[in-house]
Design a protein around this motif. Sequence first.
Motif, PDB file in Angstrom:
ATOM      1  N   THR A   1       6.420  -0.033   6.807  1.00  0.00           N
ATOM      2  CA  THR A   1       7.602  -0.397   6.004  1.00  0.00           C
ATOM      3  C   THR A   1       7.782   0.555   4.824  1.00  0.00           C
ATOM      4  O   THR A   1       8.731   0.378   4.050  1.00  0.00           O
ATOM      5  CB  THR A   1       7.473  -1.839   5.483  1.00  0.00           C
ATOM      6  OG1 THR A   1       6.343  -1.926   4.628  1.00  0.00           O
ATOM      7  CG2 THR A   1       7.347  -2.821   6.620  1.00  0.00           C
ATOM      8  N   TYR A   2       6.847   1.521   4.680  1.00  0.00           N
ATOM      9  CA  TYR A   2       6.949   2.576   3.671  1.00  0.00           C
ATOM     10  C   TYR A   2       7.094   2.014   2.245  1.00  0.00           C
ATOM     11  O   TYR A   2       7.935   2.446   1.472  1.00  0.00           O
ATOM     12  CB  TYR A   2       8.120   3.513   3.995  1.00  0.00           C
ATOM     13  CG  TYR A   2       7.943   4.204   5.324  1.00  0.00           C
ATOM     14  CD1 TYR A   2       7.171   5.358   5.436  1.00  0.00           C
ATOM     15  CD2 TYR A   2       8.542   3.680   6.470  1.00  0.00           C
ATOM     16  CE1 TYR A   2       7.011   5.989   6.667  1.00  0.00           C
ATOM     17  CE2 TYR A   2       8.379   4.297   7.705  1.00  0.00           C
ATOM     18  CZ  TYR A   2       7.600   5.460   7.790  1.00  0.00           C
ATOM     19  OH  TYR A   2       7.444   6.070   9.015  1.00  0.00           O
ATOM     20  N   GLY A   3       6.222   1.012   1.954  1.00  0.00           N
ATOM     21  CA  GLY A   3       6.185   0.463   0.605  1.00  0.00           C
ATOM     22  C   GLY A   3       7.205  -0.599   0.323  1.00  0.00           C
ATOM     23  O   GLY A   3       7.226  -1.172  -0.784  1.00  0.00           O
ATOM     24  N   LEU A   4       8.087  -0.877   1.271  1.00  0.00           N
ATOM     25  CA  LEU A   4       9.087  -1.931   1.098  1.00  0.00           C
ATOM     26  C   LEU A   4       8.553  -3.251   1.648  1.00  0.00           C
ATOM     27  O   LEU A   4       7.933  -3.267   2.723  1.00  0.00           O
ATOM     28  CB  LEU A   4      10.379  -1.559   1.824  1.00  0.00           C
ATOM     29  CG  LEU A   4      11.155  -0.358   1.279  1.00  0.00           C
ATOM     30  CD1 LEU A   4      12.274   0.044   2.242  1.00  0.00           C
ATOM     31  CD2 LEU A   4      11.723  -0.680  -0.098  1.00  0.00           C
ATOM     32  N   LEU A   5       8.823  -4.342   0.939  1.00  0.00           N
ATOM     33  CA  LEU A   5       8.391  -5.656   1.414  1.00  0.00           C
ATOM     34  C   LEU A   5       9.309  -6.182   2.506  1.00  0.00           C
ATOM     35  O   LEU A   5       8.849  -6.887   3.428  1.00  0.00           O
ATOM     36  CB  LEU A   5       8.347  -6.646   0.248  1.00  0.00           C
ATOM     37  CG  LEU A   5       7.267  -6.382  -0.807  1.00  0.00           C
ATOM     38  CD1 LEU A   5       7.346  -7.405  -1.935  1.00  0.00           C
ATOM     39  CD2 LEU A   5       5.873  -6.425  -0.189  1.00  0.00           C
TER      40      LEU A   5
ATOM     41  N   LYS B   1       0.830  -1.199   0.000  1.00  0.00           N
ATOM     42  CA  LYS B   1       0.000   0.000   0.000  1.00  0.00           C
ATOM     43  C   LYS B   1       0.873   1.260   0.000  1.00  0.00           C
ATOM     44  O   LYS B   1       1.880   1.332   0.717  1.00  0.00           O
ATOM     45  CB  LYS B   1      -0.907   0.011   1.231  1.00  0.00           C
ATOM     46  CG  LYS B   1      -1.989  -1.056   1.208  1.00  0.00           C
ATOM     47  CD  LYS B   1      -2.841  -0.980   2.467  1.00  0.00           C
ATOM     48  CE  LYS B   1      -3.943  -2.025   2.447  1.00  0.00           C
ATOM     49  NZ  LYS B   1      -4.779  -1.969   3.679  1.00  0.00           N
ATOM     50  N   PRO B   2       0.477   2.273  -0.775  1.00  0.00           N
ATOM     51  CA  PRO B   2       1.281   3.514  -0.814  1.00  0.00           C
ATOM     52  C   PRO B   2       1.257   4.283   0.503  1.00  0.00           C
ATOM     53  O   PRO B   2       2.186   5.056   0.788  1.00  0.00           O
ATOM     54  CB  PRO B   2       0.643   4.313  -1.941  1.00  0.00           C
ATOM     55  CG  PRO B   2      -0.750   3.775  -2.063  1.00  0.00           C
ATOM     56  CD  PRO B   2      -0.670   2.323  -1.697  1.00  0.00           C
ATOM     57  N   ASN B   3       0.221   4.119   1.308  1.00  0.00           N
ATOM     58  CA  ASN B   3       0.141   4.840   2.591  1.00  0.00           C
ATOM     59  C   ASN B   3       0.691   4.012   3.747  1.00  0.00           C
ATOM     60  O   ASN B   3       0.373   4.257   4.911  1.00  0.00           O
ATOM     61  CB  ASN B   3      -1.302   5.230   2.880  1.00  0.00           C
ATOM     62  CG  ASN B   3      -2.235   4.022   2.936  1.00  0.00           C
ATOM     63  OD1 ASN B   3      -1.849   2.923   2.557  1.00  0.00           O
ATOM     64  ND2 ASN B   3      -3.451   4.240   3.411  1.00  0.00           N
TER      65      ASN B   3
END
Length: 559
Positions: free
Chosen positions: A458-462, A452-454
């Motif tokens: 993890t701020y978009g990192l897997l 998710k962008p929000n």
Amino acid sequence: MTEYGRGYGSEPWHPEDPLYGEQGPYGGQAQQPQWSGRQSAPHPPQQPDPYPQQQYHGGWDGPQGGHVPYDPYDPYGQQQPPVDPYSGASPDYYGRPDAYPPPHPDHLRQQAQHAQQMQQTQEQPRYQPPHPAQQSPQQPEPYYDDGPGDDWRAGPEPREPEHAFFADRDEDDESDDPDPGEDGRGGRDRRGKKNNKKNKRRSGRACLVVFLLFAGAAGTVGYFGYDFFVSHFGLSPDYEGEGSGDIQVDIPDGSPLSEMAQILQEKGVIKSAGAFTEAAGENKKAQSLQPGTYTLRKKMSGAAAIELMLDPKSRNGLTIREGLRSADVYKLIDQKLHLKTGTTKGVAKSDAKNLGLPSWADDSPKIKDPLEGFLYPSTYSVGGKAKPQAVLKQMVARANQVYQRYDLEGNARKLHLSSPMQLLTVASLTQAEGKYKHDFVKVARVVYNRLKPNNTETYGLLDFDSTVNYAKSQSTLDTGSVDNLRNFNDPYNTYKFKGLPPGPIGNPGEVALKSAIDPAKGNWYYFVSINPEKTLFAETNEEHERNRRIYEKEHGKAK
């Protein structure tokens, strides 16, 4: 009472009545009608008529000459009711012949006494015409007629309702036959002997229709009964012998024996599905048959096909487990075909476009192996003389079959993914990260939540170790510190690059694929597997750190 002396009550005839007095047939007073209602005492003896020339005008006057016409109320007058031409008797008010003669004067006295007793006891029952069966011979009922407008007593007998079978008769069927029927009345008897030709024809047609219906039903029951008997009790068509030639047959996962039999019949291996299922019922080992790709022969008997599928040597089975990377699959094929290590890998790299990959397969240069994710986990029949290219084609064909069944293209759009390739990549991550299958739906949700962008966790990192291991062609839990991982420059490194890796990192099985298509609902971003029965999921990093300490404590005790 409609007229004085003429109504239905119990009043006697008026003395001024011309028929009152000695005009009865016995020389005395005319008979007083006897009713079953209120009675009155008889009148005193008749007095001389003070007005011999006057006629009482009560609605029945005769001519002024004094001539009295026929009175329909006088049962003993000069004129009698018409006589029945057949029986010779006068009809009563029911229209029946009068079977009894006029009453004797003694009867009249008895009637007067009875009327007096009734008046004394003040019994006033309503008038009820006596039933014909209960009429006493000593008390005949008088004949009277109220005129053409009031024939409720002497009217025609109501007709019995007609049965629905005869309700559609034509009007011309009702004839004015003068011959009396069995009921003594003129015309045709509706239930009598004379049925016209139309009714006969109609009855014949009805019988023919019923006969045809019964014949059709009997034929249908006979046909399906025979088919049921043959399918359940008869022997199904079958070939004889071991068959000839070679043919590759792919049995999908989860296929029961009946579906296996249907596939074998369509491929020409057996003559009928029933022959296979009957042979399986006689062979107890047939229940252990597993899905996979088999090398069989055409025109085999059902029993021979089962024996060949159960024989490991004839089967030459090659099992690809779920989550296995393509590089490991190539090694297994080389071992099975006794080929030099790396032979199958080279064929995969050079002939990838000729192996039947779907149109949506990505050929990006960032993808390490174009066959990754398309070598579907299953058991394949690989003969000793098989070629690596043929084996790879079987696996790709099996993957296409499964992916079409689960509609990867349609489900990718529903999940807001850019292509089916991304959906297949999520399935491969779920397979690699999830340690136990019962946790796959929650692991798949963690993948989607981190994308998710929000995402502020993890701020978009897997941040998956599995992607780093794939990029380094290794499999270890010790992937190094997070700082070192941030500096590892590889498109498959999800610690450095946001979003999904360029392609799948393995060949997912059916459970992982279904979990990626329909993940569980939740806000989890972290998870750690404590033991096979327990996996802890967390929504925040603080909660995840507590779960990690639990994991370390559990494994510390185990050591």
